[in-house]
Design a protein around this motif. Structure first.
Motif, PDB file in Angstrom:
ATOM      1  N   GLU A   1      23.272 -13.111  13.018  1.00  0.00           N
ATOM      2  CA  GLU A   1      23.175 -11.823  12.031  1.00  0.00           C
ATOM      3  C   GLU A   1      22.423 -12.110  10.967  1.00  0.00           C
ATOM      4  N   LYS A   2      22.352 -13.206  10.289  1.00  0.00           N
ATOM      5  CA  LYS A   2      21.472 -13.101   9.326  1.00  0.00           C
ATOM      6  C   LYS A   2      20.004 -12.830   9.656  1.00  0.00           C
ATOM      7  N   GLU A   3      19.492 -13.275  10.638  1.00  0.00           N
ATOM      8  CA  GLU A   3      18.029 -13.164  10.918  1.00  0.00           C
ATOM      9  C   GLU A   3      18.047 -11.797  11.755  1.00  0.00           C
ATOM     10  N   ARG A   4      18.958 -11.187  11.910  1.00  0.00           N
ATOM     11  CA  ARG A   4      18.705  -9.710  12.466  1.00  0.00           C
ATOM     12  C   ARG A   4      18.527  -8.941  11.447  1.00  0.00           C
ATOM     13  N   GLY A   5      18.996  -9.223  10.229  1.00  0.00           N
ATOM     14  CA  GLY A   5      18.757  -8.354   8.809  1.00  0.00           C
ATOM     15  C   GLY A   5      17.370  -8.895   8.535  1.00  0.00           C
ATOM     16  N   VAL A   6      16.833 -10.142   8.477  1.00  0.00           N
ATOM     17  CA  VAL A   6      15.420 -10.659   8.030  1.00  0.00           C
ATOM     18  C   VAL A   6      14.614  -9.580   9.011  1.00  0.00           C
ATOM     19  N   ILE A   7      14.568  -9.545  10.266  1.00  0.00           N
ATOM     20  CA  ILE A   7      13.639  -8.840  11.081  1.00  0.00           C
ATOM     21  C   ILE A   7      13.853  -7.356  10.805  1.00  0.00           C
ATOM     22  N   LEU A   8      15.048  -6.726  10.798  1.00  0.00           N
ATOM     23  CA  LEU A   8      14.947  -5.469  10.419  1.00  0.00           C
ATOM     24  C   LEU A   8      14.130  -5.037   8.895  1.00  0.00           C
ATOM     25  N   ALA A   9      14.258  -6.108   8.028  1.00  0.00           N
ATOM     26  CA  ALA A   9      13.456  -5.985   6.854  1.00  0.00           C
ATOM     27  C   ALA A   9      11.860  -6.041   7.268  1.00  0.00           C
ATOM     28  N   GLU A  10      11.574  -6.877   8.265  1.00  0.00           N
ATOM     29  CA  GLU A  10      10.094  -6.567   8.520  1.00  0.00           C
ATOM     30  C   GLU A  10       9.807  -5.657   9.007  1.00  0.00           C
ATOM     31  N   PHE A  11      10.496  -4.682   9.790  1.00  0.00           N
ATOM     32  CA  PHE A  11      10.383  -3.424  10.326  1.00  0.00           C
ATOM     33  C   PHE A  11       9.843  -2.758   9.085  1.00  0.00           C
ATOM     34  N   ARG A  12      10.805  -2.689   8.046  1.00  0.00           N
ATOM     35  CA  ARG A  12      10.795  -1.773   6.927  1.00  0.00           C
ATOM     36  C   ARG A  12       9.283  -1.974   5.942  1.00  0.00           C
ATOM     37  N   SER A  13       9.140  -3.176   5.975  1.00  0.00           N
ATOM     38  CA  SER A  13       7.851  -3.810   5.503  1.00  0.00           C
ATOM     39  C   SER A  13       6.703  -3.183   6.211  1.00  0.00           C
ATOM     40  N   GLY A  14       6.738  -3.282   7.482  1.00  0.00           N
ATOM     41  CA  GLY A  14       5.547  -2.663   8.414  1.00  0.00           C
ATOM     42  C   GLY A  14       5.486  -1.400   8.217  1.00  0.00           C
ATOM     43  N   TYR A  15       6.740  -0.628   8.036  1.00  0.00           N
ATOM     44  CA  TYR A  15       6.349   0.903   7.742  1.00  0.00           C
ATOM     45  C   TYR A  15       5.728   1.270   6.373  1.00  0.00           C
ATOM     46  N   ASP A  16       5.846   0.156   5.380  1.00  0.00           N
ATOM     47  CA  ASP A  16       5.222   0.350   4.053  1.00  0.00           C
ATOM     48  C   ASP A  16       3.676   0.043   4.130  1.00  0.00           C
ATOM     49  N   ASP A  17       3.394  -1.051   4.971  1.00  0.00           N
ATOM     50  CA  ASP A  17       1.918  -1.483   5.258  1.00  0.00           C
ATOM     51  C   ASP A  17       1.235  -0.366   5.930  1.00  0.00           C
ATOM     52  N   VAL A  18       0.276   0.305   5.299  1.00  0.00           N
ATOM     53  CA  VAL A  18      -0.475   1.549   5.815  1.00  0.00           C
ATOM     54  C   VAL A  18      -1.362   0.902   7.114  1.00  0.00           C
ATOM     55  N   GLU A  19      -1.961  -0.395   6.961  1.00  0.00           N
ATOM     56  CA  GLU A  19      -2.769  -0.801   7.874  1.00  0.00           C
ATOM     57  C   GLU A  19      -2.015  -1.135   9.086  1.00  0.00           C
ATOM     58  N   HIS A  20      -0.927  -1.856   8.947  1.00  0.00           N
ATOM     59  CA  HIS A  20      -0.032  -2.289  10.155  1.00  0.00           C
ATOM     60  C   HIS A  20       0.363  -1.135  10.697  1.00  0.00           C
ATOM     61  N   TYR A  21       1.046   0.207   9.964  1.00  0.00           N
ATOM     62  CA  TYR A  21       1.489   1.239  10.499  1.00  0.00           C
ATOM     63  C   TYR A  21       0.321   1.850  11.443  1.00  0.00           C
ATOM     64  N   SER A  22      -0.751   1.794  10.776  1.00  0.00           N
ATOM     65  CA  SER A  22      -1.966   2.670  11.539  1.00  0.00           C
ATOM     66  C   SER A  22      -2.090   2.103  13.104  1.00  0.00           C
ATOM     67  N   TYR A  23      -2.136   0.712  13.117  1.00  0.00           N
ATOM     68  CA  TYR A  23      -2.310   0.130  14.280  1.00  0.00           C
ATOM     69  C   TYR A  23      -1.109   0.274  15.222  1.00  0.00           C
ATOM     70  N   SER A  24      -0.072   0.180  14.753  1.00  0.00           N
ATOM     71  CA  SER A  24       1.238   0.606  15.753  1.00  0.00           C
ATOM     72  C   SER A  24       1.157   1.964  16.252  1.00  0.00           C
ATOM     73  N   ARG A  25       0.862   2.646  15.220  1.00  0.00           N
ATOM     74  CA  ARG A  25       0.724   4.212  15.777  1.00  0.00           C
ATOM     75  C   ARG A  25      -0.419   4.414  16.777  1.00  0.00           C
ATOM     76  N   VAL A  26      -1.612   3.777  16.758  1.00  0.00           N
ATOM     77  CA  VAL A  26      -2.327   3.990  17.710  1.00  0.00           C
ATOM     78  C   VAL A  26      -2.248   3.333  19.000  1.00  0.00           C
ATOM     79  N   ASN A  27      -1.567   2.294  18.756  1.00  0.00           N
ATOM     80  CA  ASN A  27      -1.003   1.882  20.108  1.00  0.00           C
ATOM     81  C   ASN A  27       0.002   2.690  20.934  1.00  0.00           C
ATOM     82  N   SER A  28       0.886   3.017  20.045  1.00  0.00           N
ATOM     83  CA  SER A  28       2.072   3.771  20.771  1.00  0.00           C
ATOM     84  C   SER A  28       1.375   5.143  21.328  1.00  0.00           C
ATOM     85  N   VAL A  29       0.551   5.721  20.922  1.00  0.00           N
ATOM     86  CA  VAL A  29       0.031   7.134  21.307  1.00  0.00           C
ATOM     87  C   VAL A  29      -1.069   6.559  22.412  1.00  0.00           C
ATOM     88  N   GLY A  30      -1.621   5.177  22.254  1.00  0.00           N
ATOM     89  CA  GLY A  30      -2.783   5.026  23.496  1.00  0.00           C
ATOM     90  C   GLY A  30      -2.367   4.601  24.669  1.00  0.00           C
TER      91      GLY A  30
END
Length: 414
Positions: free
Chosen positions: A122-151
């Motif tokens: 349960e603790k690590e679940r929260g940690v990983i969900l925080a990683e998701f939020r960090s990824g959304y805030d990181d423009v470069e990471h978010y851009s790579y995730s988006r190009v893969n999801s549409v590609g």
């Protein structure tokens, strides 16, 4: 490279565990343990389990709490790390030579005897969900995730290594343990060790701590590879200072010689500080600070990306400039000559020398060569093959790869 500079021995133990000892004149030891499972092996309802398990192997065993594990690793007074890729899950320790045996004991306990405590999940679940939020805030990471999801429509590359947020929120302990028991087995694992000890001594030390690890039947599903879609997509995100463009290409049908030609092209296109893209976008036009290209020749990945960030006023001009650079390469209007090939060869030799001199880097390199079932000294074949690559080969591979891009633009939402 002569074997006197790269002295190794590899052996498969009775339980299927592959051990590679690399002897080097060093006061350090470096251990990399890699399980041949990553995000590409996950089913639709398993996205993110490899990364979750990577976290959980630090969270308690039959004889150690998570605090004990952290303290025992810290007591080695070196460095330790873990990471998950699309194709593997890796744990590493680098420390003084005298810490080798204790480090092996700790790693064996973590990998073989982890108990996956519900409270820690349960603790690590929260940690990983925080990683998701960090990824959304990181423009470069978010851009790579988006190009893969549409590609991609079906490829596992369309998902981030972190997985799917909905799965991480709801996955049960039973699901995590079931996945762990299926893949985290000795006959799906490689251990590479760099030290100054004799190979036989190193291998016997590994046997001492890993020989009781039970071999199991390994059932792996076929990994889907998919050519990227030729499509342009625009996304919007509020309050970003830099807009971005990412181009995605795939190259699953190239020979190794063609991949080497592509590496030369990548170096000229956007890897070096004097690359085509750098000069066009930063030096000539002054509209982008962050621009580069990168390739990944790992099995099942085979991707080339171009990344650029620019202001809202300049982003369309940046895209037009990139398009023109690509067109000029394919049409041979940009010169790629023997000097470029010679420079790439020198860059590869420099990279290889850097790996050979660094215990941790060498250990990691050997691990991944073994995980991909490639020769440990495969770089020597690549260097030899480079001698036969001509400028025309680079233009040919450019024509094969640099077409049908997935293009994603991330723009500021007002």
């Amino acid at each position: 490279m002569n074997k006197q500079f790269f002295d190794w021995k590899d052996q498969i133990l009775d339980n299927g565990l592959r051990v590679v000892s690399i002897k080097k004149d060093t006061e350090l030891c470096s251990i990399h343990l890699g399980i041949d499972v990553g995000a590409v092996n996950e089913e639709e309802n398993e996205k993110g389990l490899c990364h979750f398990i990577e976290h959980m192997l630090f969270k308690g065993t039959k004889t150690r709490t998570n605090i004990d594990i952290d303290q025992d690793l810290e007591d080695r007074a070196g460095s330790y790390n873990a990471y998950t890729t699309y194709t593997s899950t890796v744990f590493s320790i680098t420390a003084l030579l005298q810490e080798l045996e204790k480090s092996l004991e700790i790693l064996s306990d973590m990998v073989i005897n982890s108990t996956f405590p519900s409270k820690e999940i349960e603790k690590e679940r929260g940690v990983i969900l925080a990683e998701f939020r960090s990824g959304y805030d990181d423009v470069e990471h978010y851009s790579y995730s988006r190009v893969n999801s549409v590609g991609f429509e079906k490829s596992p590359l369309r998902y981030d290594i972190l997985g799917k947020e909905s799965i991480i929120k709801n996955v049960t302990r039973e699901k995590i343990v079931s996945f762990y028991e299926q893949y985290y087995i000795p006959n799906n694992t490689v251990i590479s060790i760099v030290s100054s000890l004799a190979h036989e001594e190193v291998i016997e030390m590994v046997k001492k701590y890993f020989s009781l690890w039970k071999r199991k039947v390994l059932k792996k599903k076929k990994i889907l590879t998919e050519k990227n879609r030729s499509i342009e997509v625009i996304s919007y995100k509020k309050e970003i200072e830099q807009n971005t463009i990412v181009y995605l290409y795939t190259f699953y049908d190239l020979t190794r010689d063609e991949e080497l030609a592509l590496e030369i092209l990548n170096h000229k296109l956007g890897k070096s500080a004097n690359s085509i893209l750098f000069r066009a976008l930063r030096e000539d036009k002054g509209i982008s600070y962050d621009v580069y290209s990168e390739i990944d020749v790992t099995d099942y990945i085979k991707t080339l990306y171009i990344y650029c960030s620019a202001s809202e006023d300049d982003i369309l001009e940046a895209k037009e400039t990139i398009d023109n650079c690509i067109k000029n390469i394919v049409n041979k209007h940009i010169v790629i000559d023997e000097r470029n090939i010679s420079l790439m060869k020198k860059a590869m030799k420099t990279g290889i020398a850097s790996i050979l001199e660094d215990s941790e880097g060498l250990c990691n390199y050997v691990l991944h060569q073994m995980l991909m079932n490639r020769r440990i000294d495969g770089f020597s074949e690549d260097l030899e093959a480079l001698n036969n690559i001509k400028a025309e080969d680079v233009y040919k591979v450019a024509g094969k790869v640099l077409n049908g891009a997935t293009i994603h633009m991330l723009l500021n939402k007002r």
